[in-house]
Design an enzyme around this catalytic site. Structure first.
Site, PDB file in Angstrom:
ATOM      1  N   ASP A  21     104.047  31.576  -7.213  1.00  0.00           N
ATOM      2  CA  ASP A  21     102.871  31.645  -6.346  1.00  0.00           C
ATOM      3  C   ASP A  21     102.938  30.550  -5.294  1.00  0.00           C
ATOM      4  OD1 ASP A  21     100.505  32.117  -5.133  1.00  0.00           O
ATOM      5  OD2 ASP A  21      99.236  31.444  -6.801  1.00  0.00           O
ATOM      6  N   LYS A  23     100.223  26.908  -0.277  1.00  0.00           N
ATOM      7  CA  LYS A  23      99.792  25.749  -1.059  1.00  0.00           C
ATOM      8  C   LYS A  23     100.426  24.481  -0.493  1.00  0.00           C
ATOM      9  CE  LYS A  23      99.540  28.210  -5.510  1.00  0.00           C
ATOM     10  NZ  LYS A  23      98.118  28.014  -5.868  1.00  0.00           N
ATOM     11  N   ASP A  83     102.870  30.881 -13.031  1.00  0.00           N
ATOM     12  CA  ASP A  83     101.737  31.757 -12.732  1.00  0.00           C
ATOM     13  C   ASP A  83     101.896  33.166 -13.321  1.00  0.00           C
ATOM     14  OD1 ASP A  83      99.199  31.906 -11.695  1.00  0.00           O
ATOM     15  OD2 ASP A  83      99.842  32.467  -9.675  1.00  0.00           O
ATOM     16  N   ASP A  97      96.075  33.073  -1.297  1.00  0.00           N
ATOM     17  CA  ASP A  97      96.357  32.348  -2.543  1.00  0.00           C
ATOM     18  C   ASP A  97      95.462  32.831  -3.686  1.00  0.00           C
ATOM     19  OD1 ASP A  97      97.649  30.594  -4.200  1.00  0.00           O
ATOM     20  OD2 ASP A  97      96.619  28.796  -3.470  1.00  0.00           O
ATOM     21  N   ARG A 134      93.681  37.920  -8.653  1.00  0.00           N
ATOM     22  CA  ARG A 134      92.621  38.922  -8.860  1.00  0.00           C
ATOM     23  C   ARG A 134      92.972  40.248  -8.184  1.00  0.00           C
ATOM     24  NH1 ARG A 134      87.997  35.236  -6.439  1.00  0.00           N
ATOM     25  NH2 ARG A 134      89.419  33.731  -7.418  1.00  0.00           N
TER      26      ARG A 134
HETATM   27 MN    MN Z   1      98.154  32.549  -8.744  1.00  0.00          MN
HETATM   28 MN    MN Z   2      97.385  31.715  -5.924  1.00  0.00          MN
END
Ligand code: MN
Ligand code: MN
Length: 480
Positions: free
Chosen positions: A247, A254, A265, A324, A328
């Site tokens: 991720d 990030k 992740d 990011d 979901r």
């Molecule tokens: Mn993630």
């Molecule tokens: Mn993320």
């Protein structure tokens, strides 16, 4: 006492009390009583000299020149140790043993369940991940000698469970250059006792999986939806595990300092895959349909942009305001797909939010649900399994925080209660009537610090034991 090279010895506070104190207390621990030999007296003397008191997490290594065992690792158990204290102590003790081929464990064993906990802790503590070293460590295969009574069925449960946890840890620890959506699919295909079907990027596009296809499109390594089925009968359980093999955050990149741990992740997908394999090995009378949405979340010329709108499997349209918040998006599709089969129970597990770590720290996972009984059942399963999972609410008023000015839902909510709004987002994709729970394991899935108890640095296998134990309860409810 033992011919083993090393002995892990459980110590309770009474063992370290001086004789005058012992007389005023209840009897000292049996582990010492049974053996009063000179070697053990030296261990006790060494512990007293360093101020040890027999509390949990105390570990003291005592070496002997020309005797067997060559090394005794004394581990504190505390007063009246429960199964998790035994499990932790066994793991910490085995971890502290220097190179040795045979390790015996001596601890109080009030019943066969305690034996299982000791065996499980010792196996979990034996875990090593050194396949990426040019010279793997010398202490490879160890023989563990577990205290009696050795109930074969419980021992088998301990072995299967510990091997499942080790698989999940291996998958989390593997670098993302080697573990990406297609290679995780290969691991699933190689598992025994389960049926595996893999949807590739074309299947995902054609099937309306806009979340998985969208998040995955920024990577040179295309996304997959891995479907693992185990037909054990009766109860129907659906599992969904978040599988982001790396991720980066996507275009909502990030900061560099956060990136090196982001191979973790996919801890939810690893937990589900490992648990289904174990449930199959144990032959539980449960039908399990597991769905692993697996992507690499990368920036790139084809990546989704903040402000893009994705159409999900259940038809809902989601405005992506932060790439990011990809977990979901892929879970939504998988939860919608799992819901279509109308399972009795649907559980998803995910390293979903940093807010989970803010709320509960790095060792306690969260469970949210649309059903209080299911949520309590998962907390109970976790407690039995030796994992720490705490119940959290899904207050309905938070739903409006996910409103989008453009589409049906936004994938971002204001920072307050960010763990809960993530849960509220997922809830939108659960078919009405399906009992559903969501486990957020963002902190517990990956130990960024030093090892403790039976937990190594890195991948921990969080959730595996709870999922297996939850299936064991469904199996028990089936009758024979
Ligand atoms: Mn993630
Ligand atoms: Mn993320």
């Amino acid at each position: 006492v033992t011919d083993a090279e090393a002995l892990v010895l459980g110590i309770v506070p009474a063992d370290l009390a001086y004789p005058s104190e012992i007389s005023s207390r209840s009897s000292p621990s049996e582990s010492i009583n049974q053996r009063g030999n000179a070697q053990l007296e030296r261990v006790i003397a060494a512990m007293r000299a360093t101020g040890a008191t027999g509390r949990p997490d105390e570990v003291q290594v005592v070496a002997f020149a020309d005797e067997r065992p060559r090394v005794v690792v004394a581990v504190g158990l505390g007063d009246d140790p429960g199964r998790e204290e035994l499990r932790r102590a066994a793991g910490a003790g085995v971890r502290a043993v220097p190179a040795a081929e045979t390790v015996a464990l001596s601890m109080p064993v009030p019943d066969a369940g305690a034996m299982r906990a000791i065996a499980e802790g010792a196996l979990l503590g034996s875990y090593r991940f050194d396949r990426y070293r040019s010279r793997p460590s010398a202490d490879g295969a160890r023989r563990l000698i577990i205290p009696e009574p050795a109930d074969p069925e419980l021992l088998n449960q301990a072995i299967v469970t510990a091997e499942a946890v080790a698989l999940a840890r291996d998958l989390v620890n593997a670098p993302p250059s080697d573990l990406y959506p297609e290679t995780l699919a290969e691991v699933a295909r190689a598992m025994n006792g389960v049926d595996v079907e893999v949807l590739d990027e074309r299947d995902l596009h054609d099937g309306g999986y806009g979340g998985i296809a969208g998040v995955g499109q920024g990577s040179a390594r295309p996304p997959r939806l891995i479907h693992v089925s185990y037909q054990g009968g009766e109860q129907r359980l659906a599992l969904v595990g978040k599988g982001v093999t790396f991720d980066s955050g996507g275009l909502s990149l990030k900061p560099p300092g956060e990136l090196p741990d982001m191979k973790m992740d996919m801890g939810g997908a690893a937990a589900v895959l490992a648990a289904v394999g174990a449930i199959a090995r144990l032959g539980y009378r449960v039908d399990v349909e597991a769905w692993l949405p697996v992507v690499e979340n990368m920036p790139g010329g084809r990546a989704i942009r903040p402000s893009d709108v994705l159409t999900m499997r259940n038809g809902l349209r989601v405005e992506v305001r932060d790439t990011d918040n990809e977990g979901r998006l892929i879970l939504a599709d998988a939860i919608a797909r799992a819901s279509e089969d109308e399972p009795a129970i649907l559980i998803d597990i995910a390293t979903l939010t940093s807010a989970q770590i803010v709320a509960l720290g790095r060792r306690t996972a969260a469970v949210m649900a649309n059903d209080d009984t299911l949520r309590a059942g998962l907390v109970a399963a976790a407690t039995t399994a030796g994992e720490d999972i705490w119940p959290m609410p899904l207050p309905p008023y938070l739903r409006s925080e996910l409103d989008s000015r453009l589409a049906d839902l936004s994938n971002v909510a204001p920072p307050d209660a960010a763990m809960l709004t993530a849960g509220m987002f997922l809830r939108e994709f659960v078919r009405p009537g399906v009992r559903w729970a969501h486990l957020d394991i963002a902190g517990p899935a990956y130990n960024v610090g030093e090892p403790h108890g039976y937990t190594p640095h890195g991948g921990t296998g969080a959730g595996v034991r709870t999922l297996i134990q939850f299936a064991a309860r469904l199996h028990g409810e089936c009758g024979s």
